[in-house]
Design an enzyme around this catalytic site. Structure first.
Site, short mmCIF file in Angstrom:
data_model
loop_
_atom_site.label_atom_id
_atom_site.label_comp_id
_atom_site.label_asym_id
_atom_site.label_seq_id
_atom_site.Cartn_x
_atom_site.Cartn_y
_atom_site.Cartn_z
N GLN A 1 -14.02 2.64 1.42
CA GLN A 1 -13.52 2.14 0.13
C GLN A 1 -13.30 3.32 -0.81
OE1 GLN A 1 -15.94 -0.77 -1.99
NE2 GLN A 1 -14.26 -1.21 -3.42
N ASN B 1 -12.76 -3.28 2.83
CA ASN B 1 -13.65 -2.12 2.95
C ASN B 1 -14.65 -2.16 1.79
OD1 ASN B 1 -12.27 -1.08 5.21
ND2 ASN B 1 -10.77 -0.07 3.90
N ASP C 1 0.84 -1.19 0.00
CA ASP C 1 0.00 0.00 0.00
C ASP C 1 0.88 1.24 0.00
OD1 ASP C 1 -3.23 0.51 0.97
OD2 ASP C 1 -1.83 2.19 1.07
N VAL D 1 -10.97 2.73 -3.74
CA VAL D 1 -10.64 2.13 -5.03
C VAL D 1 -11.66 1.02 -5.28
CG1 VAL D 1 -8.93 0.92 -6.42
CG2 VAL D 1 -8.19 2.68 -4.80
N HIS E 1 -10.38 -5.55 -3.08
CA HIS E 1 -9.04 -5.82 -2.57
C HIS E 1 -9.11 -6.15 -1.09
CE1 HIS E 1 -9.94 -1.51 -2.38
NE2 HIS E 1 -9.27 -1.48 -1.24
N HIS F 1 -6.97 -5.83 2.34
CA HIS F 1 -5.82 -5.25 3.03
C HIS F 1 -5.27 -6.32 3.97
CE1 HIS F 1 -6.82 -0.85 2.30
NE2 HIS F 1 -8.00 -1.40 2.06
P1 AMP Z 1 -9.65 1.30 0.21
O1 AMP Z 1 -9.64 2.65 0.87
O2 AMP Z 1 -10.08 0.16 1.09
O3 AMP Z 1 -10.39 1.33 -1.12
O4 AMP Z 1 -8.12 0.98 -0.11
C1 AMP Z 1 -7.45 1.54 -1.20
C2 AMP Z 1 -6.00 1.54 -0.81
O5 AMP Z 1 -5.25 1.76 -2.00
C3 AMP Z 1 -5.62 2.66 0.17
O6 AMP Z 1 -5.11 2.09 1.35
C4 AMP Z 1 -4.56 3.45 -0.60
O7 AMP Z 1 -3.52 3.88 0.22
C5 AMP Z 1 -4.09 2.44 -1.63
N1 AMP Z 1 -3.53 3.01 -2.83
C6 AMP Z 1 -4.02 4.04 -3.57
N2 AMP Z 1 -3.23 4.28 -4.64
C7 AMP Z 1 -2.21 3.36 -4.56
C8 AMP Z 1 -1.07 3.11 -5.36
N3 AMP Z 1 -0.78 3.82 -6.46
N4 AMP Z 1 -0.23 2.11 -4.98
C9 AMP Z 1 -0.49 1.38 -3.86
N5 AMP Z 1 -1.56 1.57 -3.08
C10 AMP Z 1 -2.41 2.56 -3.41
#
Ligand code: AMP
Ligand code: ZN
Length: 112
Positions: free
Chosen positions: A92, A85, A30, A94, A98, A100
């Site tokens: 959430q 999430n 992350d 993205v 996924h 974590h």
């Molecule tokens: P969520 O908030 O559960 O959707 O998790 C998305 C995660 O993606 C967050 O913890 C971000 O820090 C992570 N994230 C966003 N952009 C990137 C990236 N370019 N490389 C790695 N992790 C990322």
């Protein structure tokens, strides 16, 4: 999905800090870690969220993969947390499903 960040990592358009991958799954660190170990495990197939998931094999494979990532990171005995999430109320950001994988410090409960 051409505008999906994690699909771009699967395709190689964006290079993640990769931990492991096989035909079906990818794990990378992350970018904004919330624990000493914070790895994201994703299926290569685009599924927007847990609400959209209907493939038990994909979900089961993702959970076992998250377990294997935690073990490979040396967290198997000390303990770790796997979090999915789902939607904005849970944070959430993205919309490509996924898991974590968090560990390397004491994780409190309940989470925030
Ligand atoms: P969520 O908030 O559960 O959707 O998790 C998305 C995660 O993606 C967050 O913890 C971000 O820090 C992570 N994230 C966003 N952009 C990137 C990236 N370019 N490389 C790695 N992790 C990322
Ligand atoms: Zn995607």
């Amino acid at each position: 999905m051409t505008d999906c960040l994690f699909c771009k990592m699967v395709s190689g358009e964006i290079a993640p800090d990769k931990v492991f991958e096989n035909n079906d799954v990818l794990a990378f660190r992350d970018i904004n870690p919330q624990a000493p170990t914070h790895v994201l495990a994703i299926p290569k197939q685009h599924v927007p969220s847990l609400n959209h998931a209907d493939d038990a094999s994909l979900l089961g494979g993702l959970l076992l993969f998250a377990r294997d990532v935690a073990r490979a990171e040396g967290l198997g005995d000390a303990g770790y947390r796997v979090v999915v999430n789902t939607n904005a109320g849970a944070g959430q950001t993205v919309f490509h499903i996924h898991a974590h994988v968090l560990g390397g410090r004491a994780l409190t409960w309940p989470p925030g």
